[in-house]
Design an enzyme around this catalytic site. Structure first.
Site, PDB file in Angstrom:
ATOM      1  N   THR A  48      15.054-113.380 -42.585  1.00 35.98           N
ATOM      2  CA  THR A  48      14.588-112.590 -41.448  1.00 35.98           C
ATOM      3  C   THR A  48      13.893-113.456 -40.403  1.00 35.98           C
ATOM      4  O   THR A  48      14.180-113.375 -39.212  1.00 35.98           O
ATOM      5  CB  THR A  48      13.609-111.492 -41.929  1.00 35.98           C
ATOM      6  OG1 THR A  48      14.305-110.657 -42.841  1.00 35.98           O
ATOM      7  CG2 THR A  48      13.108-110.658 -40.769  1.00 35.98           C
ATOM      8  N   CYS A  49      12.958-114.296 -40.837  1.00 39.92           N
ATOM      9  CA  CYS A  49      12.136-115.055 -39.882  1.00 39.92           C
ATOM     10  C   CYS A  49      12.988-115.904 -38.955  1.00 39.92           C
ATOM     11  O   CYS A  49      12.826-115.881 -37.739  1.00 39.92           O
ATOM     12  CB  CYS A  49      11.131-115.922 -40.645  1.00 39.92           C
ATOM     13  SG  CYS A  49      10.204-116.993 -39.563  1.00 39.92           S
TER      14      CYS A  49
ATOM     15  N   HIS B   8     -15.127-128.299 -22.469  1.00 39.07           N
ATOM     16  CA  HIS B   8     -15.105-127.606 -21.195  1.00 39.07           C
ATOM     17  C   HIS B   8     -14.179-128.285 -20.200  1.00 39.07           C
ATOM     18  O   HIS B   8     -14.151-129.509 -20.150  1.00 39.07           O
ATOM     19  CB  HIS B   8     -16.539-127.594 -20.618  1.00 39.07           C
ATOM     20  CG  HIS B   8     -16.669-126.798 -19.377  1.00 39.07           C
ATOM     21  ND1 HIS B   8     -16.592-125.430 -19.360  1.00 39.07           N
ATOM     22  CD2 HIS B   8     -16.850-127.196 -18.095  1.00 39.07           C
ATOM     23  CE1 HIS B   8     -16.739-125.003 -18.113  1.00 39.07           C
ATOM     24  NE2 HIS B   8     -16.896-126.060 -17.338  1.00 39.07           N
TER      25      HIS B   8
ATOM     26  N   TYR C  45      18.635-125.326 -42.342  1.00 37.72           N
ATOM     27  CA  TYR C  45      18.235-124.779 -43.652  1.00 37.72           C
ATOM     28  C   TYR C  45      19.326-125.038 -44.693  1.00 37.72           C
ATOM     29  O   TYR C  45      19.049-125.396 -45.839  1.00 37.72           O
ATOM     30  CB  TYR C  45      17.964-123.264 -43.540  1.00 37.72           C
ATOM     31  CG  TYR C  45      16.533-122.930 -43.208  1.00 37.72           C
ATOM     32  CD1 TYR C  45      15.985-123.279 -41.987  1.00 37.72           C
ATOM     33  CD2 TYR C  45      15.724-122.270 -44.124  1.00 37.72           C
ATOM     34  CE1 TYR C  45      14.672-122.978 -41.680  1.00 37.72           C
ATOM     35  CE2 TYR C  45      14.402-121.965 -43.829  1.00 37.72           C
ATOM     36  CZ  TYR C  45      13.879-122.320 -42.607  1.00 37.72           C
ATOM     37  OH  TYR C  45      12.577-122.021 -42.322  1.00 37.72           O
TER      38      TYR C  45
ATOM     39  N   ASP D 209       8.609-110.708 -48.988  1.00 35.12           N
ATOM     40  CA  ASP D 209       8.482-109.312 -48.554  1.00 35.12           C
ATOM     41  C   ASP D 209       8.950-108.310 -49.608  1.00 35.12           C
ATOM     42  O   ASP D 209       8.507-107.162 -49.593  1.00 35.12           O
ATOM     43  CB  ASP D 209       9.295-109.083 -47.268  1.00 35.12           C
ATOM     44  CG  ASP D 209       8.650-109.723 -46.050  1.00 35.12           C
ATOM     45  OD1 ASP D 209       7.571-110.332 -46.213  1.00 35.12           O
ATOM     46  OD2 ASP D 209       9.223-109.631 -44.955  1.00 35.12           O
TER      47      ASP D 209
ATOM     48  N   CYS E 237      10.759-113.807 -36.552  1.00 37.11           N
ATOM     49  CA  CYS E 237       9.741-114.625 -35.874  1.00 37.11           C
ATOM     50  C   CYS E 237      10.303-115.621 -34.852  1.00 37.11           C
ATOM     51  O   CYS E 237       9.800-115.706 -33.733  1.00 37.11           O
ATOM     52  CB  CYS E 237       8.940-115.440 -36.890  1.00 37.11           C
ATOM     53  SG  CYS E 237       8.747-114.686 -38.483  1.00 37.11           S
TER      54      CYS E 237
ATOM     55  N   GLU F 199       5.135-106.276 -29.736  1.00 40.21           N
ATOM     56  CA  GLU F 199       5.747-107.527 -29.263  1.00 40.21           C
ATOM     57  C   GLU F 199       6.928-107.229 -28.341  1.00 40.21           C
ATOM     58  O   GLU F 199       7.054-107.813 -27.254  1.00 40.21           O
ATOM     59  CB  GLU F 199       6.170-108.375 -30.467  1.00 40.21           C
ATOM     60  CG  GLU F 199       4.957-108.886 -31.236  1.00 40.21           C
ATOM     61  CD  GLU F 199       5.278-109.739 -32.450  1.00 40.21           C
ATOM     62  OE1 GLU F 199       4.396-110.467 -32.905  1.00 40.21           O
ATOM     63  OE2 GLU F 199       6.416-109.676 -32.961  1.00 40.21           O
TER      64      GLU F 199
ATOM     65  N   LYS G 140      12.278-114.061 -31.845  1.00 42.88           N
ATOM     66  CA  LYS G 140      11.284-113.247 -31.130  1.00 42.88           C
ATOM     67  C   LYS G 140      10.349-114.132 -30.312  1.00 42.88           C
ATOM     68  O   LYS G 140      10.093-113.869 -29.138  1.00 42.88           O
ATOM     69  CB  LYS G 140      10.505-112.403 -32.157  1.00 42.88           C
ATOM     70  CG  LYS G 140       9.433-111.483 -31.621  1.00 42.88           C
ATOM     71  CD  LYS G 140       8.084-112.118 -31.407  1.00 42.88           C
ATOM     72  CE  LYS G 140       7.568-112.957 -32.521  1.00 42.88           C
ATOM     73  NZ  LYS G 140       7.083-112.241 -33.684  1.00 42.88           N
TER      74      LYS G 140
ATOM     75  N   GLU H 110     -13.493-122.860 -25.850  1.00 43.37           N
ATOM     76  CA  GLU H 110     -14.925-123.151 -25.900  1.00 43.37           C
ATOM     77  C   GLU H 110     -15.748-121.870 -26.119  1.00 43.37           C
ATOM     78  O   GLU H 110     -16.880-121.923 -26.585  1.00 43.37           O
ATOM     79  CB  GLU H 110     -15.395-123.873 -24.637  1.00 43.37           C
ATOM     80  CG  GLU H 110     -15.398-123.025 -23.388  1.00 43.37           C
ATOM     81  CD  GLU H 110     -15.911-123.785 -22.162  1.00 43.37           C
ATOM     82  OE1 GLU H 110     -16.962-124.434 -22.265  1.00 43.37           O
ATOM     83  OE2 GLU H 110     -15.237-123.730 -21.104  1.00 43.37           O
TER      84      GLU H 110
ATOM     85  N   TYR I  53       3.400-104.395 -35.230  1.00 48.83           N
ATOM     86  CA  TYR I  53       3.734-105.736 -34.731  1.00 48.83           C
ATOM     87  C   TYR I  53       4.951-105.719 -33.809  1.00 48.83           C
ATOM     88  O   TYR I  53       4.896-106.150 -32.660  1.00 48.83           O
ATOM     89  CB  TYR I  53       4.094-106.635 -35.918  1.00 48.83           C
ATOM     90  CG  TYR I  53       2.949-107.202 -36.690  1.00 48.83           C
ATOM     91  CD1 TYR I  53       2.459-108.465 -36.392  1.00 48.83           C
ATOM     92  CD2 TYR I  53       2.390-106.511 -37.748  1.00 48.83           C
ATOM     93  CE1 TYR I  53       1.429-109.022 -37.133  1.00 48.83           C
ATOM     94  CE2 TYR I  53       1.361-107.052 -38.490  1.00 48.83           C
ATOM     95  CZ  TYR I  53       0.884-108.307 -38.180  1.00 48.83           C
ATOM     96  OH  TYR I  53      -0.125-108.857 -38.902  1.00 48.83           O
TER      97      TYR I  53
END
Ligand code: NDP
Length: 448
Positions: A42-43, A437, A99, A304, A48, A182, A51, A442, A178
């Site tokens: 899925t990712c 800064h 992969y 999952d 992910c 998104e 997306k 910060e 989520y």
């Protein structure tokens, strides 16, 4: 183990399965992995990664507008969905290859077929062949849940959204978690009219309330419509191809696309698990112990499909821990405390540890520090969009229990700060660090 065809047979080549199989192989195990779709899961294939690339693409809408305030003569720009879509899908193809290559390099045999469990040490492939293994790892992930309503077949899920032929003019997104937030941001930046509907009036359940409220307010200012207490009644396809969506408590809405983002369910259906004696919970998730072992000694599960924490890095850790424990003589238990998470909305949200509500429930009284500011870039760009950082601390010790942020680059900033929270540092430790800064980060050491 010598009597089996393999030491380990993994079902599902997503983040958890790939990590487990390649680490087990590196530990010397003979490993095969079955994948019915594409290696990556899925990712990588439909989650992910594509997306996040769309989020980058969407952000240019604001950047191009803001650039004018920074002196750039930016002409009116068009957006070409097909170009972005095809480039994103090409990147997915590249990762799919990477992969596959990794598995090959580690000597893991890839079986491009659906496999089901047919015994404690046996799997059956779609072609009918049976294979035996000392251990079986189930890493089949989850799939989008679609509400049961007439016409639901006219909607799409996150599986299809990356392949759209054209950008819809009007989008209805169901859900407020989520994926809904998104994609609301993505479509809105691309110029679609977005309406998000949810059955409750809570967006992003589990995130800190103040941070959620800020996202809601900014999203509405950007033009995203929200409809709450709206449950699907049905979707009707009109003669012109548009979709008429009826829902409770609100008038029907006509749109060009309906995207279901109403949670995910474990992919255990038809996998032969219950028949093999593997215990499933009410949602169909595989019940496992801390060592990822199911109720059947030789069958394990990660990711999952176990419905613990549905995040890629967690599945990867579980896969690694399984392989180290079972094949590496290195017993490892995954630590689920202080897992940072982010929502890649516009602007993004990121958080680690307890929300204010959770901390109050657990500790009674807590100290809360916030910084509510407008990023310097937004000031010059005349963008009236404020960031909010929030730190929840134990009242006596000042130990940071939770850190929550909404604002530009919040996930990038939070990952580093999460190390300090995980390490158990206090508000005083944060404050002892001199501010860098000018930066947004910060504010982490300047919270009041
Ligand atoms: P979420 O669990 O985030 O949100 C589900 C939403 O759908 C909620 O608003 C919920 O409403 C609503 N809902 C649930 N069931 C129904 C139903 N039967 N009918 C109508 N509405 C319903 O799910 P997503 O689909 O957005 O994402 C799935 C998971 O994927 C996430 O939990 C997350 O773990 C993972 N993910 C992580 C991402 C990241 O890390 N950035 C990105 C995308 C996904 P209510 O809250 O009111 O119950």
């Amino acid at each position: 183990m010598a009597d089996y065809d393999y030491d380990l047979f993994v079902i599902g080549a997503g983040s958890g399965g790939v990590r487990a199989s390649r680490v087990a192989a590196a530990h010397g195990a003979k490993v095969a992995i079955a994948e019915e779709y594409r290696v990556g899961g899925t990712c990588v294939i439909r989650g992910c990664v594509p997306k996040k690339l769309l989020v980058y693409g969407a952000h240019f809408a604001e950047d191009l507008k803001d650039a004018r305030r920074f002196g750039w003569n930016v002409p009116d720009c068009d957006f070409d969905w097909a170009v972005l879509r095809d480039n994103v899908l090409a990147e997915v193809d590249r990762l799919n290859g990477a992969y596959t290559h990794t598995l090959d390099n580690h000597g893991v045999e890839i079986v491009h077929e659906r496999a089901t469990v047919s015994g404690p040490h046996e799997v059956t492939l779609a072609s009918g062949k049976t294979i035996t293994a000392g251990k079986i790892l189930i890493a089949v992930g989850a799939r989008p849940a679609v509400p049961n309503c007439p016409g639901s077949e006219h909607g799409i899920t996150s599986n299809e959204v990356f392949h759209l032929d054209a950008l819809p003019k009007r989008v209805l997104i169901a859900g407020a978690g989520y994926i809904a937030n998104e994609f609301a941001g993505i479509f809105n930046e691309f110029g679609s009219k977005v309406t998000l509907i949810n059955r409750s009036d809570v967006i992003l359940r589990g995130y800190d309330e103040q941070i959620r409220d800020r996202l809601l307010q900014i999203s509405m200012t950007k033009g995203i419509d929200f409809r709450f207490h709206a449950e699907f009644r049905g979707i009707e396809k009109q003669a012109d191809g548009s979709l008429k969506v009826s829902m409770t408590n609100h008038e029907p809405l006509e749109v060009d696309l309906v995207l279901f983002a109403t949670g995910r369910v474990p992919n255990t259906e038809g996998l032969g698990l219950a028949e093999a004696g593997v215990e499933l919970d009410a949602k169909g998730a595989i019940v496992v112990g801390a060592d990822n072992r199911s109720s059947v000694d030789s069958i394990y599960a990660v990711g999952d499909v176990t419905n613990r924490v549905q995040l890629t890095p967690v599945a990867i850790r579980e896969g690694q821990a399984f392989a180290d424990t079972v094949f590496g003589n290195k017993p490892t238990i995954v630590d689920y405390s202080c897992i940072p998470a982010a929502v890649f909305s516009h602007p993004p949200i990121a958080g680690v540890g307890l929300t204010e509500g959770q901390a109050k429930q657990k500790y009674g009284s807590v100290r809360v520090y916030t910084s509510d500011f407008r990023a310097m870039k937004n000031v010059l760009a005349n963008r009236n969009e404020r960031a909010l950082y929030k730190m929840v601390c134990e009242a006596d010790s000042g130990k940071v229990l939770g850190l929550h942020m909404i604002g530009p680059d919040a996930p990038e900033i939070l990952q580093a700060a999460a190390i300090a929270v995980k390490a158990g540092l206090t508000k005083a430790d944060f404050d002892q660090t001199v501010a860098l800064h000018p930066s947004m980060a910060e504010e982490l050491v300047l919270m009041k």
